[in-house]
Enzyme design. Structure first.
Site, PDB file in Angstrom:
ATOM      1  N   ASP A   1       0.844  -1.202   0.000  1.00  0.00           N
ATOM      2  CA  ASP A   1       0.000   0.000   0.000  1.00  0.00           C
ATOM      3  C   ASP A   1       0.880   1.254   0.000  1.00  0.00           C
ATOM      4  OD1 ASP A   1       0.879  -0.061   2.608  1.00  0.00           O
ATOM      5  OD2 ASP A   1      -1.094   0.272   3.510  1.00  0.00           O
ATOM      6  N   SER A   2       2.200   1.059   0.018  1.00  0.00           N
ATOM      7  CA  SER A   2       3.130   2.174  -0.225  1.00  0.00           C
ATOM      8  C   SER A   2       2.851   2.779  -1.600  1.00  0.00           C
ATOM      9  CB  SER A   2       4.587   1.699  -0.133  1.00  0.00           C
ATOM     10  OG  SER A   2       4.781   0.506  -0.862  1.00  0.00           O
TER      11      SER A   2
ATOM     12  N   LYS B   1      -1.167  -9.414   2.958  1.00  0.00           N
ATOM     13  CA  LYS B   1      -0.469  -8.908   4.143  1.00  0.00           C
ATOM     14  C   LYS B   1      -1.382  -7.914   4.836  1.00  0.00           C
ATOM     15  CE  LYS B   1       2.962  -5.651   4.020  1.00  0.00           C
ATOM     16  NZ  LYS B   1       2.358  -4.618   4.882  1.00  0.00           N
TER      17      LYS B   1
ATOM     18  N   GLU C   1      -1.576  -5.265   8.602  1.00  0.00           N
ATOM     19  CA  GLU C   1      -0.804  -4.675   9.695  1.00  0.00           C
ATOM     20  C   GLU C   1      -1.471  -4.935  11.047  1.00  0.00           C
ATOM     21  OE1 GLU C   1      -0.155  -0.507   8.917  1.00  0.00           O
ATOM     22  OE2 GLU C   1       0.723  -0.894   6.943  1.00  0.00           O
TER      23      GLU C   1
ATOM     24  N   GLU D   1       9.069  -3.935  10.724  1.00  0.00           N
ATOM     25  CA  GLU D   1       9.516  -2.661  10.135  1.00  0.00           C
ATOM     26  C   GLU D   1      10.033  -1.717  11.216  1.00  0.00           C
ATOM     27  OE1 GLU D   1       6.873  -0.844   7.298  1.00  0.00           O
ATOM     28  OE2 GLU D   1       8.039   1.012   7.259  1.00  0.00           O
TER      29      GLU D   1
HETATM   30  O1  KIV Z   1       3.455  -1.109   1.682  1.00  0.00           O
HETATM   31  C1  KIV Z   1       4.624  -1.524   1.701  1.00  0.00           C
HETATM   32  O2  KIV Z   1       5.414  -1.300   0.782  1.00  0.00           O
HETATM   33  C2  KIV Z   1       5.050  -2.281   2.873  1.00  0.00           C
HETATM   34  C3  KIV Z   1       6.512  -2.602   2.975  1.00  0.00           C
HETATM   35  C4  KIV Z   1       7.212  -1.430   3.512  1.00  0.00           C
HETATM   36  C5  KIV Z   1       6.753  -3.810   3.799  1.00  0.00           C
HETATM   37  O3  KIV Z   1       4.266  -2.595   3.699  1.00  0.00           O
END
Ligand code: KIV
Length: 292
Positions: free
Chosen positions: A57-58, A126, A128, A195
């Site tokens: 989600d980056s 994934k 959080e 992280e």
């Molecule tokens: O969204 C992302 O790119 C991430 C990585 C930093 C692990 O969660």
């Protein structure tokens, strides 16, 4: 003279799965992971022999230009995940569940996790959080979807954390982080991203749990490493976290190419004859006669 021919072809790489992750941890072989958000980048990363590609989600920050990761939606994530899936053949593909796609209810979490597999060809998701997400992790895993956890600096909680800051630096925070990792393992997560946490804490967690940890700003003691590809390539110029190693400066490379293009067009150096379509003199004369 010998007529024996030696085959130089290597067998194609096998698709990476959660089993590969577990085996690599058992063998002490580092797991490699990068983010991607589009087809050509996914293709290049996959060809480099990466174990896993995260459609993170980056995306919100490094591609869409938002201040943080909160605004990106499920539909936007799926759109980019589909492009990545078209480019990558062997890496395990992980779709990052965006803010509000799994926090409201466990039902939402399972439904949205399922969309990543059903509508975007991802292999896993994934999300959080630790103990507060254990029920969601359990339910998604029960639906047959592998889940990667994410602890430490969890960007979707940026407002609660008071900014993008390292986590687990006090004895009590470190203890809570270790407990969260154990809870996620118990809930069925196949791996956990750590992280921005102290290296010695990440190493201890990696030893205490049997599932692989993937570190980002968490030192060498993790079972694998991940970076945001735009950071590694020097494509995201707003800020560079301390833990990033920049392998090149694509922002500069792109800027130089675009500046040269503008100059070429303005000075009529482009297009040159080799970039131009021609027709024979005969056809041209015939054409001029036709339109007379
Ligand atoms: O969204 C992302 O790119 C991430 C990585 C930093 C692990 O969660």
């Amino acid at each position: 003279m010998s007529t024996t021919t030696v085959s130089t072809t290597t067998s194609p790489r096998k698709k990476v799965t959660t089993l590969t992750f577990r085996q690599k941890k058992e063998r002490g072989e580092p797991i490699t992971m990068l983010t991607a958000y589009d087809y050509p980048t996914a293709m290049a990363i996959d060809k480099a022999g990466i174990d896993s590609i995260l459609v993170g989600d980056s995306l919100a920050m490094v591609v869409l230009g938002y201040e943080n990761t909160l605004p990106v939606t499920m539909d936007e994530m799926l759109h980019h995940a589909r492009a990545v899936a078209r480019g990558a053949k062997t890496a395990m593909l992980i779709g990052d569940m965006p803010f509000m796609s799994y926090q409201v209810s466990v039902e939402d979490a399972v439904r949205n996790a399922g969309r990543f597999l059903q509508q975007a060809n991802m292999d896993a998701v994934k999300l959080e959080g630790g103990r507060e997400r254990a029920d969601a992790v359990r339910a998604i895993v029960s639906a047959g979807i592998p889940v990667m956890g994410h602890l430490g600096l969890t960007p979707q909680s940026v407002n609660q954390l008071g900014g993008f800051r390292a986590q687990g630096k006090t004895a009590s925070a470190a203890k809570r982080l270790l407990e969260d990792a154990q809870i996620l393992e118990e809930a069925g997560a196949f791996s956990i991203v750590l992280e921005s946490v102290p290296a010695r804490l990440a190493e201890l967690i990696s030893k205490k749990i049997s599932i692989p940890t993937i570190g980002i700003g968490a030192g060498l003691g993790c079972d694998g490493q991940v970076l945001v590809t735009h950071d590694l390539l020097g494509l995201f110029d707003r800020f560079t976290p301390k833990f990033v190693k920049k392998y090149t400066n694509l922002h500069e490379v792109m800027n130089k190419a675009f500046t040269e293009y503008v100059d070429d067009v303005e000075t009529k150096k482009f297009p040159a004859p080799e970039h131009t379509v021609e027709m024979t003199d005969e056809e041209w004369s015939a054409f001029l006669k036709e339109i007379k």
